[in-house]
Each structure stands twice: as structure tokens, then as C-alpha cells.
Motif scaffolding. Structure first.
Motif, PDB file in Angstrom:
ATOM      1  N   UNK A  67       0.802  -1.325  -0.238  1.00  0.00           N
ATOM      2  CA  UNK A  67      -0.135  -0.109  -0.088  1.00  0.00           C
ATOM      3  C   UNK A  67       0.880   1.166   0.027  1.00  0.00           C
ATOM      4  N   UNK A  68       2.138   1.129   0.496  1.00  0.00           N
ATOM      5  CA  UNK A  68       2.769   2.390   0.579  1.00  0.00           C
ATOM      6  C   UNK A  68       3.898   2.240  -0.531  1.00  0.00           C
ATOM      7  N   UNK A  69       3.997   3.337  -1.172  1.00  0.00           N
ATOM      8  CA  UNK A  69       5.092   3.410  -2.312  1.00  0.00           C
ATOM      9  C   UNK A  69       6.461   3.340  -2.002  1.00  0.00           C
ATOM     10  N   UNK A  70       6.767   3.754  -0.578  1.00  0.00           N
ATOM     11  CA  UNK A  70       8.112   3.639  -0.031  1.00  0.00           C
ATOM     12  C   UNK A  70       8.562   1.927   0.086  1.00  0.00           C
ATOM     13  N   UNK A  71       7.530   1.162   0.107  1.00  0.00           N
ATOM     14  CA  UNK A  71       7.910  -0.383   0.381  1.00  0.00           C
ATOM     15  C   UNK A  71       8.422  -0.952  -1.091  1.00  0.00           C
ATOM     16  N   UNK A  72       8.268  -0.291  -2.071  1.00  0.00           N
ATOM     17  CA  UNK A  72       8.697  -0.862  -3.411  1.00  0.00           C
ATOM     18  C   UNK A  72      10.038  -1.365  -3.437  1.00  0.00           C
ATOM     19  N   UNK A 121      -0.306  -0.829 -10.899  1.00  0.00           N
ATOM     20  CA  UNK A 121      -1.182   0.169 -11.104  1.00  0.00           C
ATOM     21  C   UNK A 121      -1.570   1.159  -9.954  1.00  0.00           C
ATOM     22  N   UNK A 122      -1.376   0.570  -8.724  1.00  0.00           N
ATOM     23  CA  UNK A 122      -1.549   1.421  -7.460  1.00  0.00           C
ATOM     24  C   UNK A 122      -0.207   2.029  -7.062  1.00  0.00           C
ATOM     25  N   UNK A 123       0.798   1.663  -7.711  1.00  0.00           N
ATOM     26  CA  UNK A 123       2.125   2.396  -7.196  1.00  0.00           C
ATOM     27  C   UNK A 123       2.935   2.786  -8.497  1.00  0.00           C
ATOM     28  N   UNK A 124       2.160   3.287  -9.693  1.00  0.00           N
ATOM     29  CA  UNK A 124       2.820   3.702 -10.842  1.00  0.00           C
ATOM     30  C   UNK A 124       3.940   4.542 -10.597  1.00  0.00           C
ATOM     31  N   UNK A 171       6.085   5.174  -8.054  1.00  0.00           N
ATOM     32  CA  UNK A 171       7.155   4.840  -7.611  1.00  0.00           C
ATOM     33  C   UNK A 171       7.835   3.634  -8.398  1.00  0.00           C
ATOM     34  N   UNK A 172       6.935   2.975  -9.104  1.00  0.00           N
ATOM     35  CA  UNK A 172       7.619   1.836 -10.065  1.00  0.00           C
ATOM     36  C   UNK A 172       8.150   2.439 -11.429  1.00  0.00           C
ATOM     37  N   UNK A 173       7.518   3.774 -11.673  1.00  0.00           N
ATOM     38  CA  UNK A 173       8.199   4.216 -12.948  1.00  0.00           C
ATOM     39  C   UNK A 173       9.408   4.969 -12.642  1.00  0.00           C
ATOM     40  N   UNK A 174       9.454   5.368 -11.558  1.00  0.00           N
ATOM     41  CA  UNK A 174      10.969   6.211 -11.055  1.00  0.00           C
ATOM     42  C   UNK A 174      11.840   5.147 -10.764  1.00  0.00           C
ATOM     43  N   UNK A 175      11.556   4.195 -10.126  1.00  0.00           N
ATOM     44  CA  UNK A 175      12.647   3.047  -9.852  1.00  0.00           C
ATOM     45  C   UNK A 175      12.978   2.269 -11.307  1.00  0.00           C
TER      46      UNK A 175
END
Length: 179
Positions: free
Chosen positions: A89-94, A133-136, A138-142
């Protein structure tokens, strides 16, 4: 074991996915009805470093990405690594989830991102980001940072929307047709 004079005794090793170079989940069903999509997605992956499989929920993006990863496993000497993002749920956990899957551990006084970058830099591997989809963001940046820092890295992302970073290729996964 049946033994008889005219029966074969030596057999080649079984053809299976090596567990040492991947963490792809075992599939309990046959992969049928998506041969065309698998071929098209593979062609796109071979010509791009980021392939995003997009489509509505339930179209089979995850299953296609796993099958594609298994099919191209031999192209990546350092393996194919499946990163399940749906429970987050938290983008910081990606980043922590990716590090955990890769077996990368935090070190005192060093940012985790730098440690992961260093780990990936010399590797020839494929990362599969599943359910972005719910972390787009964060995923895009990484993904963008990983691809810029690791010349032999490729990424497959499955999402309901594209990651929207330069150099990425999008493949729209169609709904499975009826026989």
C-alpha cells in the motif's frame, strides 16, 4: 523400476526451469490460448528494455508476464526475478520489496537504493514488476533509475496503465477470446 533387456536405461535430464536463477511462481495450469500474445510480447521485449503489459484486471497480464519470463530465462545469465507488488500500500516499500527478492541487504550508513543500484549494475537479468497500477509513480521512478544505471537489465511491468517513462514499450493484453 522395470528392468528388461530391451528397455532404455539412460534418459536425458528433465527439461525444467532452473530454480537457482529465478523465483518465478510455479504454474498449476497449462498456458493455452495466448500463444500469439506471448510471441508478440517476446518480440517487443527483445527490442526494448522496458515492456509494460497493460489491460483491465483479469485479462491475464500476470500469467503472460510469468510465461514470458520463463520463456526468456536462458537470455538472462543472472536470472528472472518476479516482484509481486499487489500487497503493498505504501510506495516507499517498493524498493524494499525489490531488494528482498534480490537478496540485497541494507548496510549501515548506505542508502538502500545505492546498494540495489550497485547490485544490479553488472547483472544481466530481467525484473518483473507485477501489479504496478496502484504504485505507478514509484515503479516508474525506480524502473527509470534502474535502466539508466544497469545496461544489461530489462523490466517487464504489468499494470492497468503504462509507466510513462522514455524508452518503454507498451503491449495491450487483449481479453481472452472464446473458442
Amino acid at each position: 523400476q522395470v528392468n528388461a533387456a530391451d528397455l532404455q536405461k539412460d534418459f536425458p535430464p528433465l527439461n525444467s526451469i532452473s530454480t537457482a536463477t529465478n523465483n518465478l511462481p510455479a504454474q498449476l495450469t497449462s498456458f493455452i490460448g495466448r500463444e500469439r500474445e506471448l510471441k508478440e510480447a517476446k518480440e517487443k521485449l527483445l527490442s526494448a528494455r522496458l515492456l509494460t503489459l497493460i489491460g483491465p484486471g483479469g485479462t491475464g497480464k500476470t500469467r503472460l508476464s510469468i510465461q514470458l519470463g520463463a520463456q526468456v530465462l536462458s537470455y538472462f545469465s543472472d536470472g528472472v526475478w518476479f516482484i509481486e507488488l499487489a500487497p503493498l500500500a505504501d510506495p516507499a516499500l517498493v524498493l524494499q520489496t525489490i531488494a528482498s527478492v534480490l537478496g540485497v541487504r541494507a548496510q549501515l550508513g548506505m542508502p538502500l537504493k545505492n546498494i540495489v543500484f550497485d547490485f544490479l549494475r553488472g547483472k544481466n537479468l530481467l525484473l518483473i514488476f507485477d501489479n504496478c497500477e496502484h504504485l505507478v509513480d514509484a515503479c516508474a521512478q525506480l524502473a527509470d533509475e534502474f535502466l539508466h544505471n544497469s545496461p544489461n537489465l530489462k523490466i517487464i511491468a504489468s499494470s492497468r496503465e503504462a509507466l510513462g517513462i522514455g524508452g518503454g514499450t507498451v503491449y495491450r493484453v487483449p481479453s481472452l477470446g472464446l473458442p
